[in-house]
Design a protein around this motif. Sequence first.
Motif, mmCIF file in Angstrom:
data_model
loop_
_atom_site.group_PDB
_atom_site.id
_atom_site.type_symbol
_atom_site.label_atom_id
_atom_site.label_comp_id
_atom_site.label_asym_id
_atom_site.label_seq_id
_atom_site.Cartn_x
_atom_site.Cartn_y
_atom_site.Cartn_z
ATOM 1 N N LEU A 3 0.860 -1.183 0.000
ATOM 2 C CA LEU A 3 0.000 0.000 0.000
ATOM 3 C C LEU A 3 0.888 1.221 0.000
ATOM 4 O O LEU A 3 1.714 1.387 0.883
ATOM 5 N N LYS A 4 0.772 2.068 -0.974
ATOM 6 C CA LYS A 4 1.650 3.228 -1.112
ATOM 7 C C LYS A 4 0.926 4.492 -0.694
ATOM 8 O O LYS A 4 -0.227 4.697 -1.044
ATOM 9 N N THR A 5 1.627 5.341 0.075
ATOM 10 C CA THR A 5 1.080 6.626 0.475
ATOM 11 C C THR A 5 2.155 7.671 0.323
ATOM 12 O O THR A 5 3.306 7.370 0.073
ATOM 13 N N THR A 6 1.789 8.915 0.500
ATOM 14 C CA THR A 6 2.753 10.004 0.518
ATOM 15 C C THR A 6 2.577 10.801 1.788
ATOM 16 O O THR A 6 1.545 10.716 2.449
ATOM 17 N N ARG A 7 3.584 11.616 2.157
ATOM 18 C CA ARG A 7 3.480 12.516 3.304
ATOM 19 C C ARG A 7 2.748 13.764 2.849
ATOM 20 O O ARG A 7 3.226 14.472 1.971
ATOM 21 N N SER A 8 1.624 14.059 3.470
ATOM 22 C CA SER A 8 0.871 15.227 3.040
ATOM 23 C C SER A 8 -0.293 15.427 3.988
ATOM 24 O O SER A 8 -0.383 14.836 5.046
ATOM 25 N N ALA A 23 2.486 5.591 7.951
ATOM 26 C CA ALA A 23 3.221 4.328 7.999
ATOM 27 C C ALA A 23 2.574 3.328 7.057
ATOM 28 O O ALA A 23 1.360 3.268 6.933
ATOM 29 N N THR A 24 3.345 2.531 6.365
ATOM 30 C CA THR A 24 2.819 1.520 5.457
ATOM 31 C C THR A 24 3.261 0.157 5.926
ATOM 32 O O THR A 24 4.320 -0.004 6.518
ATOM 33 N N GLN A 25 2.432 -0.823 5.690
ATOM 34 C CA GLN A 25 2.756 -2.201 6.020
ATOM 35 C C GLN A 25 2.612 -3.040 4.766
ATOM 36 O O GLN A 25 1.671 -2.862 3.994
ATOM 37 N N GLU A 26 3.526 -3.979 4.574
ATOM 38 C CA GLU A 26 3.475 -4.857 3.412
ATOM 39 C C GLU A 26 2.812 -6.162 3.812
ATOM 40 O O GLU A 26 3.190 -6.801 4.790
ATOM 41 N N ALA A 27 1.804 -6.565 3.087
ATOM 42 C CA ALA A 27 1.082 -7.790 3.405
ATOM 43 C C ALA A 27 1.986 -8.998 3.261
ATOM 44 O O ALA A 27 2.762 -9.096 2.318
ATOM 45 N N THR A 29 0.956 -12.142 2.885
ATOM 46 C CA THR A 29 0.407 -12.981 1.829
ATOM 47 C C THR A 29 -0.613 -12.185 1.059
ATOM 48 O O THR A 29 -1.062 -11.113 1.484
ATOM 49 N N ALA A 30 -1.024 -12.686 -0.052
ATOM 50 C CA ALA A 30 -1.998 -11.980 -0.879
ATOM 51 C C ALA A 30 -3.341 -11.869 -0.183
ATOM 52 O O ALA A 30 -4.143 -11.000 -0.504
ATOM 53 N N GLU A 31 -3.598 -12.796 0.805
ATOM 54 C CA GLU A 31 -4.905 -12.776 1.473
ATOM 55 C C GLU A 31 -4.940 -11.787 2.631
ATOM 56 O O GLU A 31 -6.002 -11.427 3.109
ATOM 57 N N ASP A 32 -3.782 -11.371 3.126
ATOM 58 C CA ASP A 32 -3.764 -10.453 4.269
ATOM 59 C C ASP A 32 -4.324 -9.096 3.883
ATOM 60 O O ASP A 32 -4.036 -8.578 2.795
ATOM 61 N N PRO A 33 -5.147 -8.497 4.756
ATOM 62 C CA PRO A 33 -5.643 -7.145 4.445
ATOM 63 C C PRO A 33 -4.516 -6.124 4.527
ATOM 64 O O PRO A 33 -3.575 -6.283 5.296
ATOM 65 N N LEU A 34 -4.611 -5.091 3.711
ATOM 66 C CA LEU A 34 -3.661 -3.992 3.761
ATOM 67 C C LEU A 34 -4.074 -3.029 4.868
ATOM 68 O O LEU A 34 -5.269 -2.844 5.121
ATOM 69 N N ALA A 35 -3.084 -2.431 5.520
ATOM 70 C CA ALA A 35 -3.384 -1.522 6.630
ATOM 71 C C ALA A 35 -2.543 -0.267 6.522
ATOM 72 O O ALA A 35 -1.362 -0.332 6.179
ATOM 73 N N THR A 54 -8.048 -0.218 7.080
ATOM 74 C CA THR A 54 -7.754 -1.521 6.493
ATOM 75 C C THR A 54 -8.623 -1.736 5.265
ATOM 76 O O THR A 54 -9.721 -1.169 5.142
ATOM 77 N N SER A 55 -8.104 -2.546 4.365
ATOM 78 C CA SER A 55 -8.835 -2.810 3.131
ATOM 79 C C SER A 55 -8.467 -4.190 2.615
ATOM 80 O O SER A 55 -7.294 -4.582 2.652
ATOM 81 N N GLU A 56 -9.474 -4.960 2.171
ATOM 82 C CA GLU A 56 -9.211 -6.269 1.585
ATOM 83 C C GLU A 56 -8.705 -6.145 0.150
ATOM 84 O O GLU A 56 -8.127 -7.070 -0.401
#
Length: 575
Positions: A3-8, A23-27, A29-35, A54-56
């Motif tokens: 999940l990509k974000t920018t500072r703004s 802050a970004t987190q890398e899932a 597995t493909a099934e893990d939700p992004l946060a 969070t998003s599936e």
Amino acid sequence: MTLKTTRSWLVAGALALAPITAATQEAETAEDPLALTINGAIVDGNAYRSVTITSETPLTITTSDQMAGTVACARSERYASTTHTGRVGALTPREFAMAQTAWSYFVSSFQEETGLVNAVGSFPSTTLWDTASYVSALVAAYELCVIDKREFDSRATQLLNTLRNLQLYRGEAPNKVYNAATGEMVDYANQPGEIGMSANDIGRLLVWLQILKERHPHLANSVDNVPMRWNFCNLINDDGRMFGSFTQSDGETRYVQEGRLGYEEYAAKGFELWGFDARRAMSPEPLDYVEIFGVRVPYDGRDPRIFKNQNYVLTEGYILDGLELGWDLPDDGSNDNAVASNGWRAEFANRIYLVQQRRFEQTGIITARSEHQVDGRPYFVYDSIFADGYPWNTLDPTGEYQPDRAAVSAKAAVGLWALWDTDYTDLLFETVADLSVPDRGFYEGLYENGNGYIPLQTANNNGIILAALLYKVQGPILQHVNENTHVWDTANIGTDIRDNKCHPNRFVEEVPCCACANATQIDPIIPVEEFLYCRPVVGGSEIGATECSTEEHNLAPPQVRQVLPASCPIPDSKE
């Protein structure tokens, strides 16, 4: 999937955010939700420490063009000042980006095992001076909202743990150099060995340890336990002078007086902040002057041929005193940013700045001089305003002339810019503001002769740049705000431990004798007539300074009016 974000700034429906670092987190597995966790959020008018989205499915966040103006940071506002000299106000987006860039050095050069940071690039070696610059960066990065409290606390506690358990030179105090990766005592080639102690380096670290516990009382106990292990008996002698040491060829330790005008008084303030008597080291004597471009430049009057120590006139000691301490006396707890209670330091700092501006005006050479690292031999130079009888003398540690290594120092340029709001410091700022690599930090400087930038990044350079940016927002960085009882003052009271290590005892006060009511007044070393660019403020133990400018004030020095005391007790003459 990332999940990509920018500072703004983010505004979406009822969600409104202050300036943030997302802050970004890398899932995994493909099934893990992004946060996505965002600190300092306001939702429907209610403030939250953090909000997690969070998003599936992949979530895209876009931002508009960067807003002009200043970058708001709630933490900065708690000590924000509008009365200090020089630059005043919140950081602009460009200045905030500079703070992020400077901090990136302390990310790329961080040692995971010890919590120390390399002094220069990827070479795993450091000194207490450079470690103090890391503390400077850590405090400033947190206050300017470059890092959050979790990262601040994690780094600070690990660093303090390492400092608390350092091997000490001959069991006394820290060695001059340590391996940043292991914490072991080493020599300058990073080989195991005890080479001596530096009172200047220890004094600078004491300044920043004091700042750390004043601003962050929850760390004060850990901070106090660092110097409590040290023996100060050979560092500060009975008449208030500072001494360092080195190991002789026969393995014996030799103690030598350390420090020269500019640095000595600054480092002495570090000892004074912890209750030591370093008044002799804080005195400008012996003192001499040399006129350069019409400015009476002060320099240390001790002859290098006799005392075997060069008297370099450099920018750094004066700007550190201004940025960190506001050119105040160590016992000045007023937090008054308008008056420099150590007035002669402010006066001399103005001269150090002005002579560099005059050189530019007369020669066209952009000038902001300080000692700095260089790529290849001699690896380090003292890029002086005056040294060894000559102005603008660039010398290596052996005393050899190195004119091609003269440079516009990035730390000196940004420090001068923060402390003096002038057209010339605007030029200095533009000279170095983009002299950096975004994920590695600022380069040391730009060579005066046109040979480009110095391709090195250092802890000292980037730490001072961060401190200068914090100064713009908050003024002098040391704030006397922690009124709690300190372990440093209470530990081992009533035992010989404090005396054996020559620790000060603030719970013992010498009471003057009853016949000393009419004590002799001693004239200040630097008289009011010497205050050409700052208006003197008479009162207290020293002359203060205010209304500093690069223009001579042309004001008659204020006269002290003498009056008779209301009563004059006569000592009992019984025999």
